[in-house]
Design an enzyme around this catalytic site. Structure first.
Site, PDB file in Angstrom:
ATOM      1  N   CYS A 119       0.807  -1.229   0.000  1.00 51.10           N
ATOM      2  CA  CYS A 119       0.000   0.000   0.000  1.00 51.10           C
ATOM      3  C   CYS A 119       0.836   1.275   0.000  1.00 51.10           C
ATOM      4  CB  CYS A 119      -0.924   0.014   1.206  1.00 51.10           C
ATOM      5  SG  CYS A 119      -1.911  -1.473   1.325  1.00 51.10           S
ATOM      6  N   HIS A 260      -3.765   6.740   2.888  1.00 53.25           N
ATOM      7  CA  HIS A 260      -4.100   5.434   2.332  1.00 53.25           C
ATOM      8  C   HIS A 260      -5.431   4.981   2.939  1.00 53.25           C
ATOM      9  CE1 HIS A 260      -4.276   1.337   1.296  1.00 53.25           C
ATOM     10  NE2 HIS A 260      -3.848   0.869   2.455  1.00 53.25           N
ATOM     11  N   ASN A 290     -10.204  -1.079   0.269  1.00 56.04           N
ATOM     12  CA  ASN A 290      -8.751  -0.874   0.339  1.00 56.04           C
ATOM     13  C   ASN A 290      -8.134  -1.364  -0.975  1.00 56.04           C
ATOM     14  OD1 ASN A 290      -5.985  -1.218   0.749  1.00 56.04           O
ATOM     15  ND2 ASN A 290      -6.200  -1.902   2.866  1.00 56.04           N
TER      16      ASN A 290
HETATM   17  N1  ACO Z   1     -17.975 -10.061   9.383  1.00 52.84           N
HETATM   18  C1  ACO Z   1     -18.456 -10.324  10.610  1.00 52.84           C
HETATM   19  N2  ACO Z   1     -17.670 -10.594  11.667  1.00 52.84           N
HETATM   20  C2  ACO Z   1     -16.349 -10.612  11.458  1.00 52.84           C
HETATM   21  C3  ACO Z   1     -15.780 -10.363  10.202  1.00 52.84           C
HETATM   22  C4  ACO Z   1     -16.659 -10.078   9.142  1.00 52.84           C
HETATM   23  N3  ACO Z   1     -16.229  -9.800   7.900  1.00 52.84           N
HETATM   24  N4  ACO Z   1     -14.417 -10.438  10.307  1.00 52.84           N
HETATM   25  C5  ACO Z   1     -14.166 -10.731  11.595  1.00 52.84           C
HETATM   26  N5  ACO Z   1     -15.317 -10.837  12.276  1.00 52.84           N
HETATM   27  C6  ACO Z   1     -15.482 -11.151  13.690  1.00 52.84           C
HETATM   28  C7  ACO Z   1     -14.356 -12.000  14.235  1.00 52.84           C
HETATM   29  O1  ACO Z   1     -14.634 -13.368  14.050  1.00 52.84           O
HETATM   30  C8  ACO Z   1     -14.344 -11.596  15.681  1.00 52.84           C
HETATM   31  O2  ACO Z   1     -15.390 -12.288  16.350  1.00 52.84           O
HETATM   32  P1  ACO Z   1     -15.177 -12.823  17.836  1.00 52.84           P
HETATM   33  O3  ACO Z   1     -14.942 -11.604  18.673  1.00 52.84           O
HETATM   34  O4  ACO Z   1     -16.463 -13.523  18.125  1.00 52.84           O
HETATM   35  O5  ACO Z   1     -13.990 -13.727  17.774  1.00 52.84           O
HETATM   36  C9  ACO Z   1     -14.726 -10.118  15.661  1.00 52.84           C
HETATM   37  O6  ACO Z   1     -15.411  -9.902  14.419  1.00 52.84           O
HETATM   38  C10 ACO Z   1     -13.548  -9.199  15.752  1.00 52.84           C
HETATM   39  O7  ACO Z   1     -12.537  -9.657  14.857  1.00 52.84           O
HETATM   40  P2  ACO Z   1     -11.233  -8.844  14.584  1.00 52.84           P
HETATM   41  O8  ACO Z   1     -10.369  -9.606  13.657  1.00 52.84           O
HETATM   42  O9  ACO Z   1     -10.653  -8.390  15.879  1.00 52.84           O
HETATM   43  O10 ACO Z   1     -11.850  -7.598  13.808  1.00 52.84           O
HETATM   44  P3  ACO Z   1     -11.280  -6.149  13.683  1.00 52.84           P
HETATM   45  O11 ACO Z   1     -12.124  -5.189  14.351  1.00 52.84           O
HETATM   46  O12 ACO Z   1      -9.799  -6.105  13.961  1.00 52.84           O
HETATM   47  O13 ACO Z   1     -11.489  -5.882  12.118  1.00 52.84           O
HETATM   48  C11 ACO Z   1     -10.144  -5.809  10.178  1.00 52.84           C
HETATM   49  C12 ACO Z   1     -10.835  -6.710  11.196  1.00 52.84           C
HETATM   50  C13 ACO Z   1     -11.216  -4.983   9.501  1.00 52.84           C
HETATM   51  C14 ACO Z   1      -9.435  -6.686   9.165  1.00 52.84           C
HETATM   52  C15 ACO Z   1      -9.139  -4.882  10.905  1.00 52.84           C
HETATM   53  O14 ACO Z   1      -8.311  -5.642  11.771  1.00 52.84           O
HETATM   54  C16 ACO Z   1      -8.267  -4.091   9.974  1.00 52.84           C
HETATM   55  O15 ACO Z   1      -8.737  -3.227   9.227  1.00 52.84           O
HETATM   56  N6  ACO Z   1      -6.939  -4.317  10.011  1.00 52.84           N
HETATM   57  C17 ACO Z   1      -6.011  -3.624   9.147  1.00 52.84           C
HETATM   58  C18 ACO Z   1      -6.046  -4.326   7.839  1.00 52.84           C
HETATM   59  C19 ACO Z   1      -5.283  -3.605   6.781  1.00 52.84           C
HETATM   60  O16 ACO Z   1      -5.204  -2.415   6.742  1.00 52.84           O
HETATM   61  N7  ACO Z   1      -4.745  -4.440   5.908  1.00 52.84           N
HETATM   62  C20 ACO Z   1      -4.155  -3.992   4.756  1.00 52.84           C
HETATM   63  C21 ACO Z   1      -2.741  -3.642   4.898  1.00 52.84           C
HETATM   64  S1  ACO Z   1      -2.536  -3.029   3.409  1.00 52.84           S
HETATM   65  C22 ACO Z   1      -1.550  -3.872   2.349  1.00 52.84           C
HETATM   66  O17 ACO Z   1      -0.396  -3.672   2.372  1.00 52.84           O
HETATM   67  C23 ACO Z   1      -2.136  -4.719   1.246  1.00 52.84           C
END
Ligand code: ACO
Length: 333
Positions: A119, A260, A290
């Site tokens: 990214c 970003h 993203n």
């Molecule tokens: N729909 C419903 N529930 C979900 C989903 C979904 N799509 N995904 C996860 N959950 C659930 C999980 O199972 C978990 O449930 P639990 O508490 O019962 O175990 C709960 O939601 C929380 O899960 P987390 O993984 O902690 O969710 P989080 O709030 O962290 O959101 C996300 C996940 C959106 C991926 C976030 O961590 C994020 O944005 N991280 C950064 C990602 C990013 O920027 N990546 C790209 C880097 S860029 C690159 O270089 C390509």
């Protein structure tokens, strides 16, 4: 490569974007994976993203974005000294996507290479372009940020498949007689110790020790979202703070913040922590998701098209991504 005298400034001569035709909404995703529109909007700010069809590729989207940028710039493809394609999802490793794009647009003698900084890739490329032009090694450089990450996701993995979208953005950078134009501060950072937070394993041997937990789907992106999130929140704020301090600016001295588009909560936490003027922080993650390396140049193109940014106060651009990498640029239009 054309040589120009040292001490020149740099300007953005033109930008362009190309996104796939298909819009995949959160409601559409509800039919593919166990998720909900409400969860995705609340946790990421995304409402829809674009998804490439079989004929839309990193090559074709990148080429189309570049053709638009060239048309807006008034610069001929044959006058490009270099084409940098920032991407981690190109169809072929050899040759570079940049090489095939140079042939397609008629930039026959441009230096060509791909840049894999995820990214942060477009900002790495923009910073390099500014430096190359400013020191006289080149006059016109095209930087393209393009990804088709939807081809790398496991659609049954709801923590990854909801985040990414496809697209391309391009900018043509050119020498300007006014040395105050262009980049007045830049950083490019990395921390390879954190590469395991987001990677694309093809074979068993690519999976690092300790990360064998189910389900490892070879050929698909493996992301430890929470870890990236924590790292991103901190680095994002540090990068903006560092850019402001290095240039002696206050938050209000900036005409636009282009971040970003990774997760709206990451951007909102920077707004809150640094007290940024929210109306000057561009957001389009709701429409595109993203798009990794394409995120910043798509924002840039939309802002220029809407004439929201122009000569005046500087803009600040900031990104982070897999690697891990992060980068910033303070730019005088
Ligand atoms: N729909 C419903 N529930 C979900 C989903 C979904 N799509 N995904 C996860 N959950 C659930 C999980 O199972 C978990 O449930 P639990 O508490 O019962 O175990 C709960 O939601 C929380 O899960 P987390 O993984 O902690 O969710 P989080 O709030 O962290 O959101 C996300 C996940 C959106 C991926 C976030 O961590 C994020 O944005 N991280 C950064 C990602 C990013 O920027 N990546 C790209 C880097 S860029 C690159 O270089 C390509």
């Amino acid at each position: 490569m054309t040589a120009v005298p040292f001490g020149r400034g740099v300007r953005i001569a033109g930008t362009g974007r190309a996104v796939p035709a298909e819009e995949l909404t959160n409601k559409d995703l509800e039919k593919i994976v166990d998720t909900s529109d409400e969860w995705i909007q609340q946790r990421t700010g995304i409402k829809a993203r674009r998804r490439a069809n079989d004929s839309e590729t990193v090559f074709s989207l990148g080429r189309d974005a570049l053709l638009k940028a060239l048309a807006h710039s008034g610069i001929n493809a044959s006058d490009l000294d270099m084409i940098i394609v920032a991407s981690v999802s190109g169809e072929m490793i050899c040759p570079s996507t940049a090489a095939r794009i140079s042939e397609a647009v008629g930039a026959d003698e441009a230096a060509v290479f791909d840049l894999a900084a995820a990214c942060s890739g477009f900002l790495y490329g923009m910073n390099l372009a500014d430096t190359m032009i400013r020191c006289g090694r080149a006059k016109n450089i095209a930087v393209i940020g393009v990804e088709v990450l939807t081809r790398l996701v496991d659609w049954s993995d709801r923590s990854v498949s909801i985040i990414f979208g496809d697209g391309a953005g391009a900018a043509i950078f050119t020498a300007d007689p006014d040395p105050s134009k262009g980049c007045i501060h830049q950083t490019m950072h990395g921390d390879g110790r954190l590469w395991r937070t987001l990677y694309h394993p093809k074979l068993d041997r690519d999976v690092p020790a300790g990360d064998e937990a189910n389900p490892i789907r070879l050929g698909h992106l493996r992301m430890h979202g929470r870890e990236i999130y924590k790292f991103a929140v901190t680095r994002f704020q540090e990068a903006i703070r560092e850019a402001l301090d290095a240039t002696g600016m206050k938050v209000d001295d900036v005409q636009q913040y282009i971040c970003h588009q990774s997760n709206i909560r990451i951007i909102e936490s920077a707004i809150e922590k640094l007290q940024l003027p929210a109306d000057r922080v561009y957001i389009n993650i709701d429409r595109y998701g993203n798009t990794s390396a394409a995120s910043i140049p798509i924002c840039l193109d939309e802002l220029l098209e809407a004439k929201t940014i122009g000569p005046g106060k500087p803009i600040i651009l900031v990104a982070f991504g897999a690697g891990v990498t992060w980068a910033s640029c303070v730019w005088n239009m």
